[in-house]
Scaffold this active site. Structure first.
Site, PDB file in Angstrom:
ATOM      1  N   PRO A 126     -23.953  23.042   6.792  1.00 26.64           N
ATOM      2  CA  PRO A 126     -24.313  23.982   5.998  1.00 26.64           C
ATOM      3  C   PRO A 126     -25.613  24.058   5.543  1.00 26.64           C
ATOM      4  O   PRO A 126     -26.118  22.792   5.103  1.00 26.64           O
ATOM      5  CB  PRO A 126     -23.307  24.118   5.001  1.00 26.64           C
ATOM      6  N   LYS A 127     -26.321  24.974   5.456  1.00 21.88           N
ATOM      7  CA  LYS A 127     -27.706  25.238   5.112  1.00 21.88           C
ATOM      8  C   LYS A 127     -27.438  25.238   3.495  1.00 21.88           C
ATOM      9  O   LYS A 127     -27.382  26.843   3.134  1.00 21.88           O
ATOM     10  CB  LYS A 127     -28.512  26.179   5.543  1.00 21.88           C
ATOM     11  N   TRP A 128     -27.761  24.681   2.699  1.00 20.66           N
ATOM     12  CA  TRP A 128     -27.393  24.803   1.057  1.00 20.66           C
ATOM     13  C   TRP A 128     -28.586  25.764   0.513  1.00 20.66           C
ATOM     14  O   TRP A 128     -29.678  25.486   0.965  1.00 20.66           O
ATOM     15  CB  TRP A 128     -27.312  23.537   0.474  1.00 20.66           C
ATOM     16  N   GLY A 187     -26.812  29.734   5.846  1.00 24.11           N
ATOM     17  CA  GLY A 187     -27.053  29.412   7.317  1.00 24.11           C
ATOM     18  C   GLY A 187     -26.428  28.163   7.637  1.00 24.11           C
ATOM     19  O   GLY A 187     -25.685  27.558   6.958  1.00 24.11           O
TER      20      GLY A 187
END
Length: 344
Positions: A42-44, A193
């Protein structure tokens, strides 16, 4: 224990690794890559951070290379209290407010008053989400090792330290494309994203050696200038720039999505930066074809401000339409805003 944080003079390095080591970054892609050898995460929605620990010394560094320790004292204290005295980890600082991650809460930490920062650190403590390890617990740099090895050492580190997962955790990761696609479809809240990494690749500081896929196409741009509203002393639009391969700032578009209530304060902030070089590559001309609600001339600025904007299409290395201002990025260095992040 004496803890050195970002308020002190930076050390030359730890374990032979410079304290100013730039994080490995990602370039924007339209779709998740398929096939063998990919790891998806996951793109935090937080502040990128490399955390250094050597004995009693702790240092937090932003993506821009600026020290972050004084703004996140609870993270400095947490890392200093861990039973293992040696490590360098790459990750994301996040703050949860009412069950959701809040980028605004992160920005509130960048405050000059220590008393204010301390108060916020108690009321809304931050969490470090680790996703890579650059120096292992034996004090050995492992940047040249493949991701599969670094990830295994990171997970072993997390199991041994027994830290509260509410404050220090390891980001989920998968090699399953279907699971990654599900993460992408659900992004837009705590995540924006999916990041895609080759499991057989080393860590490449400062390079866009990963891929990121977002539901929305966004870009971090330098504010190279602005225009006033027509017949007004208030800002009407921000002129956006990206650095080209020659290191020159090219004008790529504008954003006029500025709330009226924010314009007086923003105008004063912009006027304090007037007199800079503005765009050193391709410069803006007169009024844009999209609207005439601003004066024809523009005011060049010192390239110090960065904003994240949403856009739809690119034509001729320019945003085809006006963009939507999503947020200010005080954590990002202007020189990191180049065409590579949008695949050009």
């Amino acid at each position: 224990m004496a803890i050195r944080d970002a308020g002190d003079q930076p050390a030359a390095g730890i374990y032979g690794l410079s304290i100013e080591t730039e994080p490995m970054e990602a370039k924007l892609a339209k779709a998740l890559p398929s096939g063998e050898g990919w790891q998806y995460e996951p793109k935090w929605d937080g502040f990128r951070c490399i955390a250094f620990r050597s004995d009693s010394s702790v240092d937090l560094r932003a993506k821009s290379g600026k020290p972050l320790g004084r703004y996140f004292p609870e993270v400095v204290a947490l890392l200093a209290d861990l039973p293992t005295p040696n490590f360098v980890i790459d990750g994301e600082l996040v703050i949860e407010v009412e069950g959701k991650l809040s980028f605004d809460a992160l920005q509130m930490r960048l405050h000059p008053a220590e008393s204010r920062v301390r108060k916020l650190s108690r009321e809304t403590p931050s969490r470090f989400i680790a996703f890579d390890m650059l120096v292992d617990t034996d004090g050995m740099p492992i940047l040249d090792k493949e991701l599969a090895y670094r990830r295994a050492r990171l997970e072993d580190f997390r199991e041994r330290i027994e830290a509260d997962p509410a404050y220090l955790t390891v980001s989920p990761a998968t090699k399953n494309l279907r699971e990654a696609d599900a993460w992408l479809s659900r992004s837009g809240g705590d995540t924006d994203g999916v990041v895609c990494k080759r499991i057989d690749e080393p860590y490449r500081p400062g390079e866009r050696a990963m891929m990121k896929v977002k539901r929305l196409r966004t870009a971090d741009c330098v504010v190279g200038g602005f225009r006033y509203e027509r017949d007004s002393e208030l800002v009407g639009s921000l002129l956006l720039g990206l650095y080209n391969d020659d290191g020159l700032l090219d004008h790529v578009g504008f954003t006029s999505a500025i709330a009226d209530i924010e314009k007086p304060e923003l105008t004063a902030r912009l006027e304090s930066l007037k007199g800079g070089p503005g765009f050193t590559g391709k410069a803006p001309g007169g009024p844009s074809r999209w609207t005439t609600d601003r004066s024809s001339d523009w005011k060049p600025l010192r390239p110090e401000l960065v904003v994240e904007v949403k856009f739809d299409q690119i034509t001729g290395c320019r945003f085809r339409h006006g963009t939507k201002l999503l947020r200010w990025r005080p954590d990002k260095k202007p020189s990191q805003c180049d065409f590579r992040q949008i695949g050009l």
